[in-house]
Enzyme design. Structure first.
Site, PDB file in Angstrom:
ATOM      1  N   GLN A   6       0.815  -1.194  -0.084  1.00 54.65           N
ATOM      2  CA  GLN A   6       0.048   0.129  -0.115  1.00 54.65           C
ATOM      3  C   GLN A   6       0.760   1.205  -0.159  1.00 54.65           C
ATOM      4  O   GLN A   6       0.362   2.306   0.032  1.00 54.65           O
ATOM      5  CB  GLN A   6      -0.846   0.149   1.332  1.00 54.65           C
ATOM      6  N   HIS A  25      -0.847  -0.252   5.571  1.00 52.52           N
ATOM      7  CA  HIS A  25      -1.272   0.643   6.705  1.00 52.52           C
ATOM      8  C   HIS A  25      -0.397   1.938   6.947  1.00 52.52           C
ATOM      9  O   HIS A  25       0.072   2.002   8.169  1.00 52.52           O
ATOM     10  CB  HIS A  25      -1.707  -0.122   8.086  1.00 52.52           C
ATOM     11  N   GLU A  70     -14.549   2.774  10.814  1.00 52.68           N
ATOM     12  CA  GLU A  70     -14.987   3.677  11.742  1.00 52.68           C
ATOM     13  C   GLU A  70     -14.594   5.216  11.429  1.00 52.68           C
ATOM     14  O   GLU A  70     -14.244   5.416  10.593  1.00 52.68           O
ATOM     15  CB  GLU A  70     -13.921   3.515  13.086  1.00 52.68           C
ATOM     16  N   TYR A 124      -8.356   5.342  20.703  1.00 54.50           N
ATOM     17  CA  TYR A 124      -9.579   4.962  19.894  1.00 54.50           C
ATOM     18  C   TYR A 124      -9.717   3.344  19.889  1.00 54.50           C
ATOM     19  O   TYR A 124     -10.393   2.755  19.310  1.00 54.50           O
ATOM     20  CB  TYR A 124      -9.423   5.666  18.625  1.00 54.50           C
ATOM     21  N   TYR A 173     -10.341 -10.403   8.456  1.00 48.35           N
ATOM     22  CA  TYR A 173     -10.742 -10.598   7.109  1.00 48.35           C
ATOM     23  C   TYR A 173     -11.325 -12.090   6.723  1.00 48.35           C
ATOM     24  O   TYR A 173     -12.032 -12.077   5.830  1.00 48.35           O
ATOM     25  CB  TYR A 173      -9.680 -10.130   6.104  1.00 48.35           C
TER      26      TYR A 173
END
Ligand code: HEC
Length: 440
Positions: free
Chosen positions: A156, A220, A311, A321, A332
């Site tokens: 990513q 991420h 979220e 959080y 997943y």
């Protein structure tokens, strides 16, 4: 999860959850209130009076939690009615009280990630492979800008966010967030620079983590940037695939950070005494959207969760959080993460998506072209290819409507200076916009 359902539930509730001996679990009708708490209770203790057995000894709490997420996913898919173009048109929609046409602005981009608005109707767009391009108002573009930083284009990672300084017209600063490589490890980094002709010049490093925090994980990175009106820059770093580190306040990953626009560290950040100096909040999995509410000045964040755990949060100074201790999602592959959705001392999301939409960029609509959408929140989704419009009452969600679907993965959404709503799409790789149409 499918197996768990097939093994314990299918015989009565049907292969497709359509019902049989037991009720349909996907018709949107619950004899109970249908809340997570009630459904968990029914799974634990059963409803002997109706013929529903209890599973308390047989299934673990987190397995039952995962089953409830599975039921919610299947119910949503069964009930969903995506918005469709008006009859006889391909691209004109009437939705949520407004009418718009979906228009292509530029195509032929290579995995675009983010858009910023230059003066005179031009755009700056990042491409994940490393390209930063100026797109003319007519959609044409030339070679990528030269001498932009090298990026770690794996998984990513890549060149992700572009943002202009709030005083760009005066100072010309352009900010980039990307994955920086050190050999085969990488971490989120932020620089700013200026564009002169087609060259990237005067680069300054704004945020760089010590190399000991770089990791070989390819996912991420976070990378969204948002400026407030007091000269602070907020940005996100995902947990880099190392879940538990999101809770560790001496590490930069899994956090929202706050710095000055020139990279200096504010002396009143919450962890300056005993943690990583730039942290503003923690326990954030992979924040992909950040924007300030235009009226309240509060920072809103969207966070890419696991399956069933995307979220929407309001970010508060120093708050936790909860990832991965509490979540509304499961892994997943359908295996449980935890049965816990809340704990004292951990923030609850304002809203969460089950099933996951793969939530991405967010932006409050600030234009005048769609008057009834003013100050409502636009939310993009990758996997479900949806654009959501969220109506808020203070800090609670009153309505979550899908206003566009199946037109591409929505990587970023931005309220343009011309009132149009701009979308950075992947597959097809495009910059597109929603343009207001007269209502008849
Ligand atoms: C022996 C048959 C049987 C099995 C096995 C069974 N159920 Fe049920 N279930 C029922 C019946 C009967 C009801 C009540 C039907 C009604 O509401 O009219 C029910 C009700 C429910 C409800 C509440 C529905 C509502 O409207 O509130 C849920 C949720 C549920 N089951 C989930 C499950 C799950 C998940 C499993 C597997 C872990 C499972 N059930 C296994 C028979 C079964």
């Amino acid at each position: 999860m499918e197996e768990l359902y097939a093994q314990h539930c299918q015989v009565c509730h049907g292969e497709k959850l359509e019902g049989g001996l037991g009720a349909s679990l996907i018709d949107g009708e619950w004899r109970s209130d249908g809340s997570i708490r009630t459904l968990m209770d029914i799974l634990r203790n059963g409803q002997p009076e109706f013929g529903m057995p209890g599973f308390a000894g047989q299934l673990s709490e987190s397995e039952m939690r995962a089953l409830v997420i599975y039921i919610q996913e299947r119910e949503k898919y069964a009930l969903e009615q995506p918005p469709k173009p008006e009859p006889g048109t391909k691209n004109v929609y009437s939705v949520a009280g407004e009418r718009f046409r979906l228009e292509k602005v530029a195509s032929g981009l290579a995995t675009p990630w983010s858009v910023a608005f230059l003066p005179e109707g031009r755009f700056l767009v990042t491409e994940k492979l490393g390209g930063l391009r100026i797109i003319e108002a007519n959609g044409k573009f030339g070679e990528p800008i030269k001498r932009t930083p090298a990026v770690f284009n794996k998984g990513q990672g890549g060149l992700l966010e572009v943002a202009l300084h709030p005083d760009y017209a005066k100072n010309g600063w352009v900010y980039l967030a990307f994955s920086d490589a050190d050999g085969d490890v990488s971490m989120t980094k932020i620089v700013r620079g200026k564009i002169s002709g087609n060259n990237w010049v005067e680069q300054e490093t704004i945020f760089e983590a010590p190399k000991k925090f770089y990791t070989n994980r390819g996912h991420h990175f976070g990378c969204r940037i948002a400026f407030d009106d007091k000269g602070y820059l907020f940005f996100s770093i995902g947990e880099r695939g190392q879940q538990e580190q999101a809770q560790d306040t001496i590490r930069p990953n899994g956090k929202i950070h706050r710095i000055h626009d020139d990279g200096r560290i504010p002396s009143d950040n919450p962890f300056v005494e005993n943690g990583f100096l730039t942290i503003w909040s923690y326990g954030n999995r992979n924040p992909q959207g950040l924007d300030f509410h235009p009226e309240t000045g509060v920072l809103w964040e969207s966070e890419h969760g696991p399956r069933g755990g995307d979220e929407l949060n309001v970010i508060q100074r120093g708050a936790n959080y909860g990832w991965p201790i509490v979540t509304y999602g499961m892994n997943y592959n359908g295996t449980p993460i935890t049965s816990e959705t809340s704990r004292p001392g951990m923030e609850q999301p304002i809203h969460y998506w089950t099933p996951s939409i793969a939530v991405c960029g967010i932006d409050f609509y600030e234009g005048d072209a769609f008057p009834s959408w003013k100050n409502r929140l636009l939310v993009g989704s990758l996997r479900q290819q949806e654009l959501h419009l969220i109506t808020l009452d203070g800090e609670s969600v009153v309505r979550d409507e899908i206003i566009l679907e199946d037109r591409g993965r929505v990587r970023d959404v931005a309220s343009g200076p011309d009132g149009a709503i701009y979308l950075v799409l992947n597959s097809p790789d495009e910059l597109a916009r929603l343009v207001s149409q007269p209502k008849d």
